[in-house]
Design an enzyme around this catalytic site. Structure first.
Site, mmCIF file in Angstrom:
data_model
loop_
_atom_site.group_PDB
_atom_site.id
_atom_site.type_symbol
_atom_site.label_atom_id
_atom_site.label_comp_id
_atom_site.label_asym_id
_atom_site.label_seq_id
_atom_site.Cartn_x
_atom_site.Cartn_y
_atom_site.Cartn_z
ATOM 1 N N LYS A 1 35.259 28.140 53.456
ATOM 2 C CA LYS A 1 34.085 28.033 52.561
ATOM 3 C C LYS A 1 33.988 26.618 51.983
ATOM 4 O O LYS A 1 32.907 26.039 51.898
ATOM 5 C CB LYS A 1 34.173 29.076 51.441
ATOM 6 C CG LYS A 1 34.045 30.505 51.935
ATOM 7 C CD LYS A 1 32.699 30.746 52.610
ATOM 8 C CE LYS A 1 32.592 32.095 53.268
ATOM 9 N NZ LYS A 1 31.398 32.250 54.117
ATOM 10 N N TYR B 1 40.645 31.467 54.776
ATOM 11 C CA TYR B 1 39.273 31.942 54.548
ATOM 12 C C TYR B 1 38.596 31.092 53.474
ATOM 13 O O TYR B 1 37.492 30.567 53.672
ATOM 14 C CB TYR B 1 39.272 33.427 54.127
ATOM 15 C CG TYR B 1 38.005 33.814 53.407
ATOM 16 C CD1 TYR B 1 36.840 34.032 54.109
ATOM 17 C CD2 TYR B 1 37.976 33.899 52.009
ATOM 18 C CE1 TYR B 1 35.660 34.329 53.434
ATOM 19 C CE2 TYR B 1 36.814 34.199 51.338
ATOM 20 C CZ TYR B 1 35.655 34.418 52.056
ATOM 21 O OH TYR B 1 34.496 34.702 51.380
ATOM 22 N N SER C 1 31.576 31.013 48.089
ATOM 23 C CA SER C 1 32.352 31.968 47.298
ATOM 24 C C SER C 1 32.918 31.303 46.056
ATOM 25 O O SER C 1 33.259 30.116 46.074
ATOM 26 C CB SER C 1 33.499 32.489 48.166
ATOM 27 O OG SER C 1 34.436 33.177 47.383
HETATM 28 N N1 UFG Z 1 42.613 45.096 43.380
HETATM 29 C C1 UFG Z 1 43.493 46.121 43.074
HETATM 30 N N2 UFG Z 1 43.732 47.048 44.027
HETATM 31 C C2 UFG Z 1 43.147 47.039 45.252
HETATM 32 C C3 UFG Z 1 42.236 45.987 45.557
HETATM 33 C C4 UFG Z 1 42.004 45.044 44.585
HETATM 34 O O1 UFG Z 1 44.054 46.166 41.969
HETATM 35 O O2 UFG Z 1 43.427 47.905 46.067
HETATM 36 C C5 UFG Z 1 42.319 44.093 42.358
HETATM 37 C C6 UFG Z 1 42.650 42.672 42.803
HETATM 38 O O3 UFG Z 1 44.007 42.384 42.526
HETATM 39 C C7 UFG Z 1 41.662 41.850 41.974
HETATM 40 C C8 UFG Z 1 40.458 42.769 41.835
HETATM 41 O O4 UFG Z 1 40.932 44.084 42.110
HETATM 42 O O5 UFG Z 1 42.197 41.609 40.703
HETATM 43 C C9 UFG Z 1 39.345 42.447 42.808
HETATM 44 O O6 UFG Z 1 39.894 42.366 44.112
HETATM 45 P P1 UFG Z 1 38.975 42.270 45.421
HETATM 46 O O7 UFG Z 1 39.906 42.214 46.590
HETATM 47 O O8 UFG Z 1 37.944 43.339 45.400
HETATM 48 O O9 UFG Z 1 38.212 40.915 45.203
HETATM 49 P P2 UFG Z 1 38.803 39.434 45.078
HETATM 50 O O10 UFG Z 1 38.289 38.929 43.772
HETATM 51 O O11 UFG Z 1 40.236 39.335 45.322
HETATM 52 O O12 UFG Z 1 38.113 38.778 46.349
HETATM 53 C C10 UFG Z 1 36.747 38.586 46.393
HETATM 54 C C11 UFG Z 1 36.226 38.552 47.839
HETATM 55 C C12 UFG Z 1 36.753 37.371 48.581
HETATM 56 C C13 UFG Z 1 36.551 36.117 47.800
HETATM 57 C C14 UFG Z 1 37.112 36.282 46.408
HETATM 58 C C15 UFG Z 1 36.830 35.092 45.552
HETATM 59 O O13 UFG Z 1 36.614 39.700 48.526
HETATM 60 O O14 UFG Z 1 36.028 37.260 49.777
HETATM 61 O O15 UFG Z 1 36.497 37.391 45.771
HETATM 62 O O16 UFG Z 1 37.552 35.187 44.377
HETATM 63 F F1 UFG Z 1 37.172 35.076 48.377
#
Ligand code: UFG
Length: 336
Positions: A154, A150, A125
């Protein structure tokens, strides 16, 4: 015909990769313990490819079962997806995360050593980079201390694989995914989040479908053009194809080092607000959302430099963000 084991092959990225493997002419065998996946996915894969992959309902932590599997199956390569993946849950249950993600990896590598299997693709990741100081993120960006158990699994996973490559005949590629989204064009397989989605796209599609009342946008005070956080959203089918390219590199013995890693993203960053507006635009659905505070552990911006994957894996993305968002919405409509 090469026989490829896909662990976690009924999950979101796993199932799309199984389809691409079958379409590229590989024979596929799946191990999945159905902890975070549904058995129906197996039939849906068959509906797409007209081939039913062989399936074993096994838990990789069960050494005896895993050993029996390898004693009775001849495998040419392994793509290892099986792992727990919820960032928030991992903070609450660190030991479960270490036990599941690390033990299963170690047992698998031991079986590979004992059965002379040398080709291994690992789901890693972009979380390993944390907040990178330079964007886009190249593979040379330093690995930062993990923000969650998590993420740590990785990083530790990559270290374990690297050490094993030095000691044994193992050849491995870690693919560092950015944010996978979307669904297969047949809309027969897609993302099946358990309970309340943690990730942006399933939360958006469930809000549009009326399952969730309102989407929370986590923070608009980031140092980005519109204040919301930026990520690199990649169509899951493009991501699946990167696995085939990586596997082929190992099977053809074209790898330069025994352990290699590649960023897998589109190279383009999108903010949360840009995603919301693109979704509204392609689906003609209005989204109910409000800005709330930042989510702990989130970085400001992460998007990939894809030069290394393009030149060495001979792979690049083919699908657009709009196609990915549209397919995610079509998939959501099939669920409700
Ligand atoms: N976000 C919102 N509202 C929500 C969900 C997410 O505003 O309800 C925002 C988050 O703050 C972030 C973006 O949308 O800025 C993306 O969030 P995600 O949860 O979809 O993805 P992440 O980038 O946080 O996480 C993903 C994977 C993880 C991994 C990570 C690595 O889900 O498994 O990328 O950066 F570890």
């Amino acid at each position: 015909m090469k026989k490829i084991l896909v662990t976690g092959g009924l999950g979101f990225i796993g199932s799309h990769t199984v389809v691409e493997l079958q379409e590229a002419g590989f024979e596929v065998v799946i191990i999945d313990n159905l902890l975070n996946s549904k058995i129906e996915v197996l039939d849906n894969i068959e509906k797409i490819t007209s081939q039913k992959p062989e399936f074993f309902n096994l838990d990789l932590r069960n050494k005896k079962d895993v050993n029996h599997f390898f004693n009775t199956n001849l495998i040419d390569g392994i793509i290892h997806f099986a792992a727990s993946k919820a960032v928030g849950e991992s903070v609450e249950k660190p030991l479960e995360y270490y036990e599941n993600n690390i033990n299963s990896l170690v047992y698998l590598l031991q079986e590979m050593r004992d059965h002379n299997i040398s080709n291994f693709i690992f789901s890693s990741s972009c979380t390993v980079y944390g907040q990178a100081s330079e964007l886009p993120i190249t593979e040379n960006s330093p690995v930062k201390p993990a923000e969650s158990p998590y993420g740590n699994t990785k990083q530790i996973g990559e270290e374990i694989i690297k050490d094993t490559c030095k000691a044994d005949h193992l050849n491995a590629i870690a693919l560092r995914y950015f944010n996978p989204i979307g669904a297969h064009e047949s809309i027969k397989i897609g993302e099946l989040p358990l309970g309340v989605p943690q990730n942006l796209i399933p939360y958006i599609t469930q809000t549009a479908a009326g399952i969730r009342k309102q989407l929370s946008v986590f923070g608009n005070d980031y140092n980005t053009p519109d204040g919301t956080a930026i990520r690199d959203y990649i169509h899951v089918v493009d991501l699946a194809k990167a696995h085939i390219a990586a596997l082929q590199r190992l099977l053809d013995k074209k790898n330069n080092q025994k352990f290699e890693y590649f960023n897998v993203g589109t190279g383009k960053g999108s903010s949360v607000l840009e995603i919301i507006h693109a979704f509204e635009n392609v689906t003609q659905q209005e989204l109910n959302y409000q800005i709330v505070g930042r989510r702990e552990g989130d970085v400001t911006a992460a998007y990939a430099d894809t030069t290394k994957a393009q030149s060495e894996l001979n792979w690049k993305t083919e699908k657009t963000l709009d196609e990915a968002l549209k397919s995610a919405w079509e998939w959501q409509k099939r669920q409700s």
